[in-house]
Design an enzyme around this catalytic site. Structure first.
Site, PDB file in Angstrom:
ATOM      1  N   TYR A  79       0.963  -1.284  -0.096  1.00  0.00           N
ATOM      2  CA  TYR A  79      -0.024  -0.077  -0.101  1.00  0.00           C
ATOM      3  C   TYR A  79       0.896   1.216   0.000  1.00  0.00           C
ATOM      4  CZ  TYR A  79      -3.951  -2.902   1.488  1.00  0.00           C
ATOM      5  OH  TYR A  79      -4.997  -3.708   1.641  1.00  0.00           O
ATOM      6  N   PRO A 133     -16.300  -3.584   2.340  1.00  0.00           N
ATOM      7  CA  PRO A 133     -17.775  -3.722   2.935  1.00  0.00           C
ATOM      8  C   PRO A 133     -18.718  -3.028   2.272  1.00  0.00           C
ATOM      9  CG  PRO A 133     -16.594  -2.104   4.229  1.00  0.00           C
ATOM     10  CD  PRO A 133     -15.545  -2.941   3.314  1.00  0.00           C
ATOM     11  N   SER A 178     -23.393   2.402  -0.389  1.00  0.00           N
ATOM     12  CA  SER A 178     -23.676   3.623   0.023  1.00  0.00           C
ATOM     13  C   SER A 178     -24.599   4.546  -0.374  1.00  0.00           C
ATOM     14  CB  SER A 178     -22.360   4.581   0.256  1.00  0.00           C
ATOM     15  OG  SER A 178     -22.096   5.237  -1.191  1.00  0.00           O
TER      16      SER A 178
END
Ligand SMILES: NC(=O)c1ccc[n+]([C@@H]2O[C@H](COP(=O)([O-])OP(=O)(O)OC[C@H]3O[C@@H](n4cnc5c(N)ncnc54)[C@H](OP(=O)(O)O)[C@@H]3O)[C@@H](O)[C@H]2O)c1
Length: 305
Positions: A53, A195, A202
């Site tokens: 990352y 998620p 959303s």
């Protein structure tokens, strides 16, 4: 914030883990530092990173900034990192681990993951490095990420696996079929990633306006016209439950995961302080058994399972 303790390693994971994938360009240092601090202030104590990352800031940049920001509260935090995909040989892993410790400014990791199953070296060999690190108490728990059920079973012949990190959401439920049963059998914790299915759950993306979807997401199955059509009824139910619970759609999607008894923690991946606060406050949302059932059914319809 509620905690789940991994057994037998005893690693305590807060219900929400802050995930540090995404962008790490130097001009974002201030924002990324503020996000990590804010997660800590919201009660988050588990932080997820990886050697790889660092997009924009170079490999390891996420580890570096996480180490720098959490240095004074390290002992209160659970840090998980992952060895890069290309590194499979035990000696190379031990060297990569030393580099991760240095960047994270710590002398141990709570969880160390194989990020992706390797292709050149048998897992049984790769995992010997992890066994050694655990025996030396340099790591508290061994994790594997993105492993199939058969790969997980093979890994278990080499070392006890403490935790896995799979993609799991209302729109990604493959692990329920054959991986969750293995986790139950072997007391393996589950840290779920993505998620919100990259923000789709959303409700932020209008389903009837493809042009409003960022280019980078358009190649993903759920963001193509067919995927959007399949998820419409689920998104509608999530929105209705959000209104009923005075919550947001993202909170409903995360709450559903937290109601699954096999889930240890949900890794949230936002780069927006307001979204971080919203997601971290999911504990205030209590779904009824009927809500959990209805979400599960709508998700099955979307997935065709
Ligand atoms: N092991 C692995 O191979 C692997 C793979 C992927 C991810 N991960 C881990 O899991 C973490 C989370 O994964 P992810 O980033 O894919 O999660 P995700 O929740 O599926 O996707 C993040 C996206 O959702 C949006 N989002 C999040 N909360 C929102 C909210 N309240 N309202 C509107 N939009 C929202 C974010 O936008 P904003 O930034 O605008 O909020 C971002 O675009 C990563 O950081 C990483 O630590 C691990």
């Amino acid at each position: 914030m509620r905690q789940n303790i991994l057994t037998p390693s005893g690693v305590p994971l807060t219900a929400i883990t802050y995930g540090t994938g995404g962008r790490w360009n130097p001009e974002l240092d201030e924002l990324n530092t503020a996000l990590i601090c804010n997660a800590f202030e919201q009660g988050v104590r588990s932080f997820d990173t990886a050697q790889s990352y660092g997009a924009g800031g170079g490999e390891g940049r996420s580890e570096e900034l996480l180490g720098q920001t959490l240095r004074d509260v390290r002992s209160q935090c659970v840090l998980s990192s992952k060895v890069a995909r290309r590194i499979e040989k035990p000696d190379d892993i031990l060297r990569a681990f030393e580099d991760s410790l240095r960047r994270l400014q710590t002398d141990y990791l709570d969880i160390y993951f194989v990020h992706w199953p390797g292709t050149q070296t048998p897992f049984t060999e790769t995992l010997q490095a992890f066994r050694k690190l655990k025996e030396q108490k340099l790591i508290r728990a061994i994790g594997v990420s993105n492993f199939s059920a058969s790969q997980l079973r093979e890994a278990l012949t080499a070392v006890p696996i403490d935790v896995i990190q799979p993609n799991y959401s209302l729109l990604a439920r493959d692990i329920e079929r054959d991986i969750v049963p293995i986790c139950r059998e072997h007391s393996i914790g589950i840290m779920c990633y993505s998620p919100t299915e990259k923000g789709l759950l959303s409700g932020r993306y209008p389903l009837d306006d493809l042009a409003a979807i960022p280019q980078a997401l358009r190649r993903r199955m759920w963001f193509q016209p067919e995927g959007l059509a399949k998820s419409a009824a689920l998104l509608d139910l999530i929105q209705r439950l959000a209104t009923r619970h005075q919550a947001t759609s993202t909170q409903i999607a995360i709450a559903w995961l937290l109601h699954q008894p096999h889930v240890s923690t949900v890794i949230i991946g936002t780069k927006d302080i307001a979204h971080l606060q919203e997601n971290a406050q999911v504990a205030s949302v209590t779904l009824t058994a009927q809500d959990v059932h209805d979400l599960g059914e709508a998700s099955r319809q979307a997935l065709g399972i």
